[in-house]
Design a protein around this motif. Structure first.
Motif, PDB file in Angstrom:
ATOM      1  N   ILE A 185      30.589  89.883  87.979  1.00 35.62           N
ATOM      2  CA  ILE A 185      29.628  90.036  89.078  1.00 35.62           C
ATOM      3  C   ILE A 185      28.422  89.123  88.925  1.00 35.62           C
ATOM      4  N   GLY A 186      28.226  88.541  87.750  1.00 38.57           N
ATOM      5  CA  GLY A 186      27.070  87.682  87.525  1.00 38.57           C
ATOM      6  C   GLY A 186      27.318  86.719  86.393  1.00 38.57           C
ATOM      7  N   SER A 187      26.532  85.641  86.341  1.00 41.37           N
ATOM      8  CA  SER A 187      26.731  84.648  85.287  1.00 41.37           C
ATOM      9  C   SER A 187      25.485  83.797  85.096  1.00 41.37           C
ATOM     10  N   VAL A 188      25.430  83.143  83.938  1.00 36.23           N
ATOM     11  CA  VAL A 188      24.429  82.122  83.655  1.00 36.23           C
ATOM     12  C   VAL A 188      25.183  80.866  83.273  1.00 36.23           C
ATOM     13  N   SER A 189      24.858  79.762  83.921  1.00 39.74           N
ATOM     14  CA  SER A 189      25.563  78.514  83.645  1.00 39.74           C
ATOM     15  C   SER A 189      25.226  77.984  82.265  1.00 39.74           C
ATOM     16  N   SER A 190      26.141  77.208  81.720  1.00 39.34           N
ATOM     17  CA  SER A 190      25.920  76.617  80.404  1.00 39.34           C
ATOM     18  C   SER A 190      24.715  75.693  80.432  1.00 39.34           C
ATOM     19  N   ILE A 191      24.085  75.575  79.273  1.00 37.04           N
ATOM     20  CA  ILE A 191      22.863  74.792  79.142  1.00 37.04           C
ATOM     21  C   ILE A 191      23.215  73.393  78.673  1.00 37.04           C
ATOM     22  N   VAL A 192      22.696  72.433  79.353  1.00 42.48           N
ATOM     23  CA  VAL A 192      22.952  71.037  79.019  1.00 42.48           C
ATOM     24  C   VAL A 192      21.707  70.461  78.353  1.00 42.48           C
ATOM     25  N   SER A 193      21.883  69.775  77.245  1.00 39.57           N
ATOM     26  CA  SER A 193      20.748  69.219  76.514  1.00 39.57           C
ATOM     27  C   SER A 193      19.890  68.366  77.434  1.00 39.57           C
ATOM     28  N   GLY A 194      18.609  68.647  77.410  1.00 37.83           N
ATOM     29  CA  GLY A 194      17.659  67.856  78.168  1.00 37.83           C
ATOM     30  C   GLY A 194      17.292  68.439  79.507  1.00 37.83           C
ATOM     31  N   ASN A 195      17.967  69.524  79.974  1.00 32.33           N
ATOM     32  CA  ASN A 195      17.561  70.074  81.259  1.00 32.33           C
ATOM     33  C   ASN A 195      16.387  71.027  81.067  1.00 32.33           C
ATOM     34  N   ALA A 196      16.022  71.729  82.133  1.00 31.55           N
ATOM     35  CA  ALA A 196      14.802  72.538  82.087  1.00 31.55           C
ATOM     36  C   ALA A 196      14.833  73.567  80.984  1.00 31.55           C
ATOM     37  N   PHE A 197      16.003  74.083  80.707  1.00 36.02           N
ATOM     38  CA  PHE A 197      16.094  75.134  79.701  1.00 36.02           C
ATOM     39  C   PHE A 197      16.743  74.635  78.420  1.00 36.02           C
ATOM     40  N   GLY A 198      17.177  73.399  78.406  1.00 38.98           N
ATOM     41  CA  GLY A 198      18.000  72.962  77.288  1.00 38.98           C
ATOM     42  C   GLY A 198      17.319  72.121  76.247  1.00 38.98           C
ATOM     43  N   GLY A 199      16.043  71.888  76.367  1.00 38.98           N
ATOM     44  CA  GLY A 199      15.389  71.020  75.408  1.00 38.98           C
ATOM     45  C   GLY A 199      15.508  71.524  73.985  1.00 38.98           C
ATOM     46  N   GLY A 200      16.032  70.698  73.103  1.00 34.99           N
ATOM     47  CA  GLY A 200      16.087  71.017  71.686  1.00 34.99           C
ATOM     48  C   GLY A 200      17.281  71.825  71.264  1.00 34.99           C
ATOM     49  N   THR A 201      18.047  72.339  72.207  1.00 36.44           N
ATOM     50  CA  THR A 201      19.191  73.154  71.801  1.00 36.44           C
ATOM     51  C   THR A 201      20.353  72.273  71.385  1.00 36.44           C
ATOM     52  N   SER A 202      21.118  72.753  70.430  1.00 34.34           N
ATOM     53  CA  SER A 202      22.256  71.982  69.937  1.00 34.34           C
ATOM     54  C   SER A 202      23.567  72.506  70.493  1.00 34.34           C
ATOM     55  N   SER A 203      23.502  73.493  71.360  1.00 35.27           N
ATOM     56  CA  SER A 203      24.703  74.070  71.917  1.00 35.27           C
ATOM     57  C   SER A 203      24.624  74.087  73.424  1.00 35.27           C
ATOM     58  N   SER A 204      25.790  73.912  74.066  1.00 39.08           N
ATOM     59  CA  SER A 204      25.813  73.940  75.522  1.00 39.08           C
ATOM     60  C   SER A 204      25.945  75.355  76.067  1.00 39.08           C
ATOM     61  N   GLY A 205      26.213  76.327  75.167  1.00 40.92           N
ATOM     62  CA  GLY A 205      26.358  77.694  75.624  1.00 40.92           C
ATOM     63  C   GLY A 205      25.582  78.658  74.753  1.00 40.92           C
ATOM     64  N   PHE A 206      25.960  79.927  74.795  1.00 35.64           N
ATOM     65  CA  PHE A 206      25.286  80.964  74.012  1.00 35.64           C
ATOM     66  C   PHE A 206      26.199  81.423  72.866  1.00 35.64           C
ATOM     67  N   ASP A 207      25.559  81.855  71.788  1.00 39.10           N
ATOM     68  CA  ASP A 207      26.301  82.321  70.624  1.00 39.10           C
ATOM     69  C   ASP A 207      26.352  83.855  70.609  1.00 39.10           C
ATOM     70  N   SER A 208      25.229  84.473  70.273  1.00 38.46           N
ATOM     71  CA  SER A 208      25.192  85.922  70.089  1.00 38.46           C
ATOM     72  C   SER A 208      24.360  86.575  71.182  1.00 38.46           C
ATOM     73  N   ILE A 209      24.633  87.873  71.429  1.00 37.84           N
ATOM     74  CA  ILE A 209      23.890  88.601  72.465  1.00 37.84           C
ATOM     75  C   ILE A 209      23.555  89.997  71.991  1.00 37.84           C
ATOM     76  N   GLN A 210      22.360  90.454  72.359  1.00 35.08           N
ATOM     77  CA  GLN A 210      21.934  91.827  72.136  1.00 35.08           C
ATOM     78  C   GLN A 210      21.202  92.275  73.392  1.00 35.08           C
ATOM     79  N   VAL A 211      21.651  93.388  73.990  1.00 34.31           N
ATOM     80  CA  VAL A 211      21.072  93.887  75.232  1.00 34.31           C
ATOM     81  C   VAL A 211      20.213  95.097  74.933  1.00 34.31           C
ATOM     82  N   GLU A 212      19.037  95.115  75.503  1.00 33.06           N
ATOM     83  CA  GLU A 212      18.127  96.243  75.362  1.00 33.06           C
ATOM     84  C   GLU A 212      17.416  96.443  76.688  1.00 33.06           C
ATOM     85  N   GLY A 213      17.731  97.552  77.366  1.00 33.44           N
ATOM     86  CA  GLY A 213      17.093  97.792  78.648  1.00 33.44           C
ATOM     87  C   GLY A 213      17.461  96.737  79.661  1.00 33.44           C
TER      88      GLY A 213
END
Length: 778
Positions: A185-213
């Protein structure tokens, strides 16, 4: 490898994979299966088992019975092909076979050939499949295929959150409110190095997740992201995140309170304050000052963090003050873990359970400053994740799927499911209620946990002087039909110490008891009715007796139901309706001799009665009890639904009828339950048949003697196999919950039989023949 055989059901000149009934079978060559198996067997240990053919047959017979959805129809003949012993099931288009002490299955449902380990590992389950704790199954009911293999998963409420380190999506939100039909029902697109959210990240996606509230915390390379999931269909990355050279690729985030704990390999465990989700702050790092700790996995319980690394070390940290957290205890795992194999950990009570790729390792953590290694249990595959629920450890394996171990005795874990037949590759697992959610190569697999047999939880017992066969509970008293010893009245104020307070002589053999208000209704084997005033349980008074109700011989198959001042009595010959409006002057107002009724259930204006000998369901209009008439009938044996109906209960639009010898259209012999649609009283219709595997009934091969309904659950009394528990919250789709054994010693003269069960609060009260057994419900 070229194989040819001769079988009686093959046309002359045909090879064994050219099956005679071609329209019913797909032309799948077993030669291919055996060729692959032969190549794989080179890498597998050879285990020589005596009487291998008979043991193979035992396993085949058990598998086709308990896993009939994957191997049907049952009863196929086995045959030899080269060095293999094989059985083929044309309807499911699947195979099962053995060679050199190893067991294999093959078919599309298994993604091709699936090695299942040695015969010796499976044989105990096959030969003891009718014993308590041996009827366990896991059924795959839902599959969500994803673009790539999920990297991590968390289940919260009606949603599953999956992360991916590659592909077009980094996060998927899946609606699992209907487990059989998981939906993205929902998604977040993969992060590409250099975009608004991707600066400095070495991965195009997510590794681990923890949900709280309403917030999900995910790691991605060297960044911790906070994602707003208040609207699950529109997950949104927040504007700020914590970044820097802090997290390794394999970091797995865990939250406790306002802190996130991230195991970060040789840099220890990072503790991050997330009280302001948009501005997380690193407040501490747990590092082993003696050795490079290489933190790989973490579990938090109460004020302690349990951390493991791949080099044979468990560390326990006091995190009561996270900013000043420190390691206070450690244990050397020695050879239990091999260097380089990433472990996982889970904690229950005073024990920590650590997996690596080959074993489950148990540690006593009752003293956090001095943890002690207890034992190692080697599995059938490579363990990569563990989740504990109740007395069971569910272990994910990337080679054999899901394995289940009973850890009620931490010093001796026992495998109860070597692997789920429908599972192959499983990298992570979570247990929520009666479902297992597993990450696989294809995406998300959802399994229904059918038959997790509960360990005996006996809290009290009293030996009655007669043969306790029926029981009713009201307030602080249990009322027991005790055979030749009449009615026993037992004080259960303290469930662990039941006490007999009085006895009422009812003549004959007391067979059935029902309690309504201040009165107990007791019937003996001659169908004589006794009405007893129990307003003062310690001083009961017989206020009415009604004898000579039946001209039939004495019967042990007697049942009564009391509703709206009428008693409905069945005795294997007829139904007798008795007006008890004047309690001291009961009178028979109607006798129906249409069938040999043995059980009756009353719902509003209808009585639902079953005949044992001919397996007939009669629906009787009792709106005017004195003029009761059969208005609907279903001849279940004639319709090949079941034979020898043994018990009935009704909920909403369905009647549930258990059978001692089903004749289901699936042609799978065994014990089970027919579900009958009764929305039209004049035209009851067969709805579906449910196999009596595991928790649906107390066992596969036995009769259900009585059923008690308590809210959304049906509890079945099934002789020496104990109590079966069935979730009937969705009437058209009842779910197996499990079974509860009533004794640990099921043999010899000490054996008890669950003849009847009733529920009050958190306890089940069982008429067990020898007396009354009080069992704590799971």
């Amino acid at each position: 490898m070229n194989i040819s055989i001769k079988l009686g059901d093959l046309n002359s000149g045909e090879s064994f994979f050219q099956i005679k009934n071609k329209q019913a079978r797909k032309k799948i060559s077993i030669t291919l299966m055996l060729s692959i198996a032969a190549s794989l067997s080179f890498f597998l240990p050879t285990i020589v088992v005596s009487n291998e053919l008979s043991e193979s047959e035992a396993i085949f017979n058990w598998v086709e019975k308990d896993y009939f959805q994957y191997f049907s129809p049952a009863g196929k003949e086995s045959f030899h092909a080269s060095d293999y012993f094989v059985r083929y099931y044309n309807e499911s288009d699947t195979y099962i076979g053995t060679k050199d002490g190893q067991l294999y299955v093959y078919g599309a449902v298994f993604d091709g050939l699936l090695p299942l380990g040695s015969i010796s590992q499976w044989l105990p389950l096959a030969t003891e499949s009718t014993s308590i704790g041996k009827e366990n199954t896991i059924d795959l009911i839902g599959i969500l295929k994803t673009e790539n293999i999920p990297n991590d998963m968390q289940i919260v409420g009606n949603y599953a959150y999956l992360t991916f380190d590659s592909g077009s999506k980094a996060l998927l939100v899946v609606d699992i409110s209907t487990p059989a039909s998981p939906t993205i029902i929902g998604s977040v697109s993969s992060i590409v190095s250099g975009n608004a959210f991707g600066g400095g990240t070495s991965s195009s996606g997510f590794d681990s997740i923890q949900v709280e509230g309403d917030v999900a915390y995910v790691t991605a390379g060297n960044t911790l992201y906070t994602i707003d999931i208040s609207t699950p269909s529109l997950p949104t990355i927040k504007d700020k995140r914590f970044s820097g050279n802090t997290f390794n690729y394999d970091s797995r985030v865990l939250r406790s309170g306002k802190y996130v704990y991230v195991p970060d390999g040789r840099d220890g465990v990072k503790i991050i304050d997330i009280s302001i989700p948009e501005a997380p702050i690193l407040v501490n790092t747990l590092v082993n000052t003696v050795n490079e700790f290489d933190a790989s996995a973490i579990f938090i319980k109460d004020s302690y963090a349990y951390i493991v690394n791949p080099y044979g070390e468990l560390q326990i940290a006091d995190i009561s003050s996270p900013e000043f957290a420190s390691i206070i205890g450690s244990a050397d795992l020695g050879a239990a873990l091999s260097p380089g194999r990433l472990p996982t950990i889970s904690v229950k009570g005073n024990y920590a359970y650590v997996t690596n790729e080959v074993s489950l390792n148990t540690f006593d953590i009752s003293s956090p400053s001095s943890p002690i290694y207890v034992n190692t249990n080697f599995g059938l595959g490579t363990f990569v994740d563990i989740n504990i629920a109740g007395n069971y450890a569910y272990v994910a394996s990337n080679s054999t799927g899901i394995q289940v171990l009973n850890i009620s005795d931490p010093n001796s874990p026992k495998v109860v499911i070597p692997n789920a037949l429908s599972a192959r590759y499983t990298s992570s697992i979570e247990i929520v209620n009666n479902y297992a959610y597993a990450m696989s190569k294809k995406g998300l697999d959802i399994y229904r946990l059918n038959t997790l047999t509960m360990e005996p939880a006996n809290v009290g017992f009293i030996n009655t002087p007669g043969n306790a066969v029926d029981i009713a509970v009201s307030g602080n008293y249990a009322y027991v039909a005790d055979g030749r010893e009449g009615l026993q009245i037992i004080d259960i104020t303290t469930p662990s110490n039941p006490i007999i307070k009085n006895t009422v002589n009812t003549l004959g053999i007391a067979t059935v008891v029902k309690v309504i208000g201040n009165y107990a209704y007791v019937v003996n084997d001659a169908s004589d009715l006794h009405i007893i005033n129990i307003s003062q349980p310690e001083s009961p008074i017989i206020v009415a007796e009604l004898g000579s109700l039946s001209n039939s011989e004495r019967s042990s198959s007697i049942d009564i139901t009391v509703a709206d001042n009428y008693v409905y009595l069945v005795n294997s010959n007829e139904m007798i309706i008795i007006d008890v409006g004047i309690i001291t002057a009961p009178v028979v107002v109607r006798t129906l001799s249409d069938s040999d009724y043995i059980k009756v259930s009353i719902v509003e204006n209808y009585a639902y009665a079953i005949d044992y000998s001919e397996s007939i369901l009669d629906i009787i209009d009792i709106s005017i009890p004195g003029s009761a008439e059969v208005v609907g009938r279903l001849k279940m044996e004639r319709e090949h639904i079941l034979s020898r109906a043994s018990e009935i209960f009704v909920k909403e639009n369905y009647a549930y009828i258990t059978a001692s010898l089903p004749m289901s259209k699936e042609e799978n012999a065994g014990y089970g339950m027919a579900v009958i649609d009764i929305r039209s009283a004049s035209h009851p219709i067969f709805f579906k048949y449910i196999r009596g595997v595991g928790g649906l009934l107390p066992a596969v091969n036995m009769d259900v003697e009585n059923i008690h309904i308590d809210g959304d659950y049906a509890y079945t009394a099934g002789g020496f196999r104990g109590i079966g528990i069935l979730d009937i919250s969705t009437p058209e789709s009842p779910l197996n919950v499990g079974t509860v054994a009533i004794t640990e010693n099921l043999g010899g003269s000490d054996r008890e039989n669950a003849h009847d069960v009733t529920i009050q609060g958190e306890y089940a009260y069982v008429a067990s023949g020898r007396g009354v057994r009080v069992v704590a419900l799971p």
